[in-house]
Design a protein around this motif. Sequence first.
Motif, PDB file in Angstrom:
ATOM      1  N   VAL A   1       5.243  -5.675   1.113  1.00  0.00           N
ATOM      2  CA  VAL A   1       4.258  -5.235   0.123  1.00  0.00           C
ATOM      3  C   VAL A   1       5.005  -4.629  -1.058  1.00  0.00           C
ATOM      4  CG1 VAL A   1       2.348  -3.670  -0.370  1.00  0.00           C
ATOM      5  CG2 VAL A   1       2.474  -4.814   1.847  1.00  0.00           C
TER       6      VAL A   1
ATOM      7  N   ALA B   1       0.068  -5.798   4.362  1.00  0.00           N
ATOM      8  CA  ALA B   1      -0.113  -4.366   4.644  1.00  0.00           C
ATOM      9  C   ALA B   1      -0.723  -4.158   6.023  1.00  0.00           C
ATOM     10  CB  ALA B   1      -1.001  -3.731   3.575  1.00  0.00           C
TER      11      ALA B   1
ATOM     12  N   SER C   1      10.262  -4.355   1.249  1.00  0.00           N
ATOM     13  CA  SER C   1       9.010  -4.395   1.990  1.00  0.00           C
ATOM     14  C   SER C   1       8.275  -5.686   1.667  1.00  0.00           C
ATOM     15  CB  SER C   1       8.134  -3.180   1.612  1.00  0.00           C
ATOM     16  OG  SER C   1       6.848  -3.271   2.195  1.00  0.00           O
TER      17      SER C   1
ATOM     18  N   TYR D   1       5.983   0.837   1.498  1.00  0.00           N
ATOM     19  CA  TYR D   1       5.876  -0.215   0.492  1.00  0.00           C
ATOM     20  C   TYR D   1       6.975  -0.039  -0.558  1.00  0.00           C
ATOM     21  CZ  TYR D   1       1.126  -0.280   2.479  1.00  0.00           C
ATOM     22  OH  TYR D   1       0.051  -0.305   3.337  1.00  0.00           O
TER      23      TYR D   1
END
Length: 351
Positions: free
Chosen positions: A177, A235, A175, A162
């Motif tokens: 996330v 995720a 990312s 992340y």
Amino acid sequence: MGKAEIVRASFRRQAKACDDLGSPFTARLCRLVADRLNGETAVARRVLNWEGDPTVAGDALALRLAGSLHALVRSGQDPALAAVYPPERVDDDALWSACEDAFRRDERFILERLRSAPQTNEVRRAGALLPGFLTIARLFGKPLVLSEVGASAGLNLHWDRYAYRLGAFAWGSASSVELTPDWKGPPPPDAEVAIAGRAGCDLNPLDPSSIDDRERLASYIWADQADRLERAGNALDIAARTGMKVDRADAIEWLAKRLSQRHAGCVHVVYHSIAWQYFPEALKAKGELLIATAGAGATQDAPLARLQMEADGNPDGAALTLQVWPTGERHEIGRADFHGRWVKWRGWPGL
């Protein structure tokens, strides 16, 4: 206080928690249950006569019921209920009428779902855990072997995949996330992080590649928090691509096996977030002894660390606690919102 009043009180406490955590819709739903639920349906009778501990520290009954209703909405199984759920806006009478109809129409589904404990696997908690991992990496300068207890779908086992911004401090590659908690305190230590291995356990692990499991997890995310739903979906995609599965196991038995392995040249990190606090006291005592015993056998070449994000009775969020061995030194390194929306960082002394 009778059983029904204990149940109603638990829904009112959950309503306050939902208000504090930014879900006015779920808070409203819990208050309606507390104020209006009667014994006219099988669902109502099951809830009002709950045989276990209805509180969030026990069976989290309010979250079970809220998750059951949200699952009906998300699946399309109950269009009439969906018509009163976010983003729609209706008054209390319309919302409660639709819920009561769902209790009758979807009785079998709700009664079955009430048997299962909720699982949220809140991804934003990784924003509170990351500075702990960076602290461990700085203290030992070794690769990390990760062991997460209560890992659910394993989303917080992939924290290094992340992107983060903690105040002015940025960490991680691009990312889907991105975690940006409200940060207070000094920046966390900047350290090179290498992951030598990772594993997690849960009594009922969820598979990120399973549509059914993804929907189960999403149902326990509050219906008016679209950002949480999107973040969890991203995720889950990351976790699914890794192909990694969380082990279905009793936490203490699993920990005993993990801690029996020696990881020369690495630091073994046992961690958990809003999980340990739900274990029965006898189980927690066994776990504490198990970790302390493993810590007593740790060496500078094969150290052990325990990183926790758990409630401690302080109303100011959860405590971030780190203990390392072979020294056994332990410090509260910060505090964090239960959903990771904010972090108050204190840090490791002298680091």
